[in-house]
Motif scaffolding. Structure first.
Motif, PDB file in Angstrom:
ATOM      1  N   GLY A 225       0.812  -1.205   0.000  1.00  0.00           N
ATOM      2  CA  GLY A 225       0.000   0.000   0.000  1.00  0.00           C
ATOM      3  C   GLY A 225       0.846   1.256   0.000  1.00  0.00           C
ATOM      4  O   GLY A 225       1.768   1.408  -0.803  1.00  0.00           O
ATOM      5  N   THR A 226       0.571   2.152   0.939  1.00  0.00           N
ATOM      6  CA  THR A 226       1.262   3.446   0.994  1.00  0.00           C
ATOM      7  C   THR A 226       2.479   3.445   1.908  1.00  0.00           C
ATOM      8  O   THR A 226       3.080   4.485   2.138  1.00  0.00           O
ATOM      9  N   GLY A 227       2.841   2.280   2.456  1.00  0.00           N
ATOM     10  CA  GLY A 227       3.994   2.208   3.357  1.00  0.00           C
ATOM     11  C   GLY A 227       3.664   2.579   4.790  1.00  0.00           C
ATOM     12  O   GLY A 227       4.520   3.072   5.528  1.00  0.00           O
ATOM     13  N   ALA A 228       2.452   2.298   5.212  1.00  0.00           N
ATOM     14  CA  ALA A 228       2.001   2.684   6.552  1.00  0.00           C
ATOM     15  C   ALA A 228       2.737   1.952   7.669  1.00  0.00           C
ATOM     16  O   ALA A 228       2.756   2.412   8.815  1.00  0.00           O
ATOM     17  N   ASN A 229       3.353   0.803   7.358  1.00  0.00           N
ATOM     18  CA  ASN A 229       4.067   0.038   8.396  1.00  0.00           C
ATOM     19  C   ASN A 229       5.530   0.447   8.552  1.00  0.00           C
ATOM     20  O   ASN A 229       6.199  -0.009   9.481  1.00  0.00           O
ATOM     21  N   PHE A 230       6.039   1.273   7.653  1.00  0.00           N
ATOM     22  CA  PHE A 230       7.474   1.547   7.618  1.00  0.00           C
ATOM     23  C   PHE A 230       8.015   2.046   8.953  1.00  0.00           C
ATOM     24  O   PHE A 230       9.113   1.683   9.370  1.00  0.00           O
TER      25      PHE A 230
ATOM     26  N   THR B 171      11.734  -4.819   0.785  1.00  0.00           N
ATOM     27  CA  THR B 171      11.208  -5.009  -0.570  1.00  0.00           C
ATOM     28  C   THR B 171       9.693  -4.963  -0.487  1.00  0.00           C
ATOM     29  O   THR B 171       9.103  -5.548   0.421  1.00  0.00           O
ATOM     30  N   CYS B 172       9.061  -4.255  -1.407  1.00  0.00           N
ATOM     31  CA  CYS B 172       7.609  -4.094  -1.390  1.00  0.00           C
ATOM     32  C   CYS B 172       6.966  -4.738  -2.616  1.00  0.00           C
ATOM     33  O   CYS B 172       7.494  -4.617  -3.723  1.00  0.00           O
ATOM     34  N   ILE B 173       5.829  -5.387  -2.375  1.00  0.00           N
ATOM     35  CA  ILE B 173       5.051  -5.977  -3.470  1.00  0.00           C
ATOM     36  C   ILE B 173       3.609  -5.498  -3.358  1.00  0.00           C
ATOM     37  O   ILE B 173       3.025  -5.512  -2.260  1.00  0.00           O
ATOM     38  N   ASP B 174       3.055  -5.076  -4.485  1.00  0.00           N
ATOM     39  CA  ASP B 174       1.641  -4.709  -4.531  1.00  0.00           C
ATOM     40  C   ASP B 174       1.174  -4.830  -5.983  1.00  0.00           C
ATOM     41  O   ASP B 174       1.928  -4.486  -6.896  1.00  0.00           O
ATOM     42  N   PRO B 175      -0.050  -5.303  -6.205  1.00  0.00           N
ATOM     43  CA  PRO B 175      -0.532  -5.416  -7.587  1.00  0.00           C
ATOM     44  C   PRO B 175      -0.920  -4.080  -8.214  1.00  0.00           C
ATOM     45  O   PRO B 175      -1.141  -4.008  -9.421  1.00  0.00           O
ATOM     46  N   ASN B 176      -1.008  -3.032  -7.396  1.00  0.00           N
ATOM     47  CA  ASN B 176      -1.425  -1.719  -7.892  1.00  0.00           C
ATOM     48  C   ASN B 176      -0.209  -0.812  -8.086  1.00  0.00           C
ATOM     49  O   ASN B 176       0.372  -0.327  -7.113  1.00  0.00           O
ATOM     50  N   PRO B 177       0.197  -0.534  -9.316  1.00  0.00           N
ATOM     51  CA  PRO B 177       1.384   0.293  -9.559  1.00  0.00           C
ATOM     52  C   PRO B 177       1.223   1.738  -9.100  1.00  0.00           C
ATOM     53  O   PRO B 177       2.218   2.445  -8.916  1.00  0.00           O
ATOM     54  N   ASN B 178      -0.015   2.178  -8.874  1.00  0.00           N
ATOM     55  CA  ASN B 178      -0.268   3.559  -8.467  1.00  0.00           C
ATOM     56  C   ASN B 178       0.182   3.855  -7.041  1.00  0.00           C
ATOM     57  O   ASN B 178       0.184   5.020  -6.629  1.00  0.00           O
ATOM     58  N   PHE B 179       0.568   2.812  -6.297  1.00  0.00           N
ATOM     59  CA  PHE B 179       1.065   3.038  -4.943  1.00  0.00           C
ATOM     60  C   PHE B 179       2.522   3.533  -4.922  1.00  0.00           C
ATOM     61  O   PHE B 179       2.987   4.028  -3.898  1.00  0.00           O
ATOM     62  N   GLU B 180       3.240   3.388  -6.011  1.00  0.00           N
ATOM     63  CA  GLU B 180       4.671   3.682  -5.997  1.00  0.00           C
ATOM     64  C   GLU B 180       4.954   5.123  -5.573  1.00  0.00           C
ATOM     65  O   GLU B 180       5.877   5.379  -4.785  1.00  0.00           O
ATOM     66  N   THR B 181       4.185   6.075  -6.072  1.00  0.00           N
ATOM     67  CA  THR B 181       4.390   7.476  -5.707  1.00  0.00           C
ATOM     68  C   THR B 181       4.255   7.678  -4.206  1.00  0.00           C
ATOM     69  O   THR B 181       5.044   8.411  -3.584  1.00  0.00           O
ATOM     70  N   PHE B 182       3.289   7.025  -3.595  1.00  0.00           N
ATOM     71  CA  PHE B 182       3.055   7.166  -2.161  1.00  0.00           C
ATOM     72  C   PHE B 182       4.141   6.456  -1.359  1.00  0.00           C
ATOM     73  O   PHE B 182       4.515   6.907  -0.270  1.00  0.00           O
ATOM     74  N   LEU B 183       4.655   5.344  -1.893  1.00  0.00           N
ATOM     75  CA  LEU B 183       5.756   4.647  -1.239  1.00  0.00           C
ATOM     76  C   LEU B 183       7.005   5.517  -1.176  1.00  0.00           C
ATOM     77  O   LEU B 183       7.704   5.562  -0.160  1.00  0.00           O
ATOM     78  N   ILE B 184       7.296   6.203  -2.254  1.00  0.00           N
ATOM     79  CA  ILE B 184       8.465   7.079  -2.303  1.00  0.00           C
ATOM     80  C   ILE B 184       8.369   8.153  -1.222  1.00  0.00           C
ATOM     81  O   ILE B 184       9.343   8.461  -0.535  1.00  0.00           O
TER      82      ILE B 184
ATOM     83  N   SER C 105       6.630   7.910   1.600  1.00  0.00           N
ATOM     84  CA  SER C 105       6.792   7.249   2.898  1.00  0.00           C
ATOM     85  C   SER C 105       8.250   6.933   3.192  1.00  0.00           C
ATOM     86  O   SER C 105       8.711   7.047   4.335  1.00  0.00           O
ATOM     87  N   LEU C 106       8.984   6.538   2.166  1.00  0.00           N
ATOM     88  CA  LEU C 106      10.407   6.232   2.349  1.00  0.00           C
ATOM     89  C   LEU C 106      11.192   7.481   2.717  1.00  0.00           C
ATOM     90  O   LEU C 106      12.128   7.426   3.526  1.00  0.00           O
ATOM     91  N   ALA C 107      10.809   8.610   2.135  1.00  0.00           N
ATOM     92  CA  ALA C 107      11.484   9.873   2.469  1.00  0.00           C
ATOM     93  C   ALA C 107      11.270  10.243   3.938  1.00  0.00           C
ATOM     94  O   ALA C 107      12.108  10.921   4.543  1.00  0.00           O
ATOM     95  N   GLU C 108      10.167   9.776   4.502  1.00  0.00           N
ATOM     96  CA  GLU C 108       9.851  10.053   5.906  1.00  0.00           C
ATOM     97  C   GLU C 108      10.404   8.983   6.842  1.00  0.00           C
ATOM     98  O   GLU C 108      10.303   9.125   8.065  1.00  0.00           O
TER      99      GLU C 108
END
Length: 244
Positions: free
Chosen positions: A80-85, A95-108, A110-113
């Motif tokens: 998802g959006t990286g809520a567990n990070f 490593t993250c897996i998700d079937p929805n490619p639209n989450f990548e922007t939100f993951l980036i 979350s990683l910055a935070e």
């Protein structure tokens, strides 16, 4: 009672006819894939606030599964959006897996935070088919609020066992079916068909603990709880971990 559930379901489905029509035309899934990440950003903030103590409890012993490298290699399925990070230990290789490619922007974002983590890669794939991840390659697999919507819990759990190193652990936190004799379970059954469309394949009435009990783990630590959430329908939860 079954007749009442049927009548209420029918009435709800009639009200939701536009969604069913879009789904029939093949458009609803596309709309959900685009919009669901924006909903999940808001929902994850609320969920983390209300479940923070349980998440800290869940992930409190992650370090026990650190491999010889000294850093925990962790695969999050349905990231998802990286809520567990923020609950993962410093130096954790994710490593993250998700079937929805639209989450990548939100993951980036979350990683910055969460710069205490070492991000490996984002893989667009379903949890039931993680062939991009090598067998026996990760110390820990994490899956939260995902088993409610996968097509096959059994196949996903087989894939989890495949990618885990011997002695590795699978961590989970999932909403599940309420007790059959409760009003909560009654309303879960009523709204399930529409809920499934609204929330990207989520099923309220899954007895997920049974799939975990039947999977080929050597040890299973599983707890049931009524989560302190605002949404009554998703309060019944299980959480814990299983060891390969």
């Amino acid at each position: 009672m079954a007749i009442t559930v049927f009548i209420l379901r029918l009435a709800l489905c009639i009200l939701a006819f536009p969604m069913y029509l879009l789904n029939f035309l093949g458009l609803w899934n596309w709309i959900c894939k685009k919009l669901f990440p924006y909903f999940l950003v808001k929902f994850s903030v609320m969920y983390n606030e209300q479940m923070a103590s349980k998440k800290r409890e869940l992930f409190s012993n992650l370090q026990e599964f650190v491999g010889p490298s000294g850093n925990l290699s962790l695969l999050e399925v349905g990231c998802g959006t990286g809520a567990n990070f923020k609950f993962y230990p410093p130096g954790c290789r994710v490593t993250c897996i998700d079937p929805n490619p639209n989450f990548e922007t939100f993951l980036i974002k979350s990683l910055a935070e969460n710069r205490h983590l070492q991000f490996e890669r984002f893989v667009v794939a379903m949890g039931e088919n993680m062939h991009q991840v090598a067998a026996g390659s990760v110390d820990v697999v994490v899956c939260t609020l995902v088993l409610c919507s996968v097509r096959s819990q059994e196949q996903l759990l087989r894939e989890v066992c495949r990618v885990l190193k011997p002695g590795g652990a699978f961590y989970f936190m999932e909403h599940v079916a309420a007790e059959p004799s409760t009003w909560n379970y009654f309303w879960q059954r009523v709204v399930d068909p529409v809920w499934y469309l609204l929330f990207d394949g989520c099923i309220l009435t899954r007895e997920t603990w049974k799939a975990l009990e039947q999977a080929s783990f050597s040890k299973l630590k599983l707890q049931h709880l009524q989560a302190p959430l605002s949404w009554e329908l998703v309060r019944p939860h299980i959480f814990g971990y299983a060891v390969k």
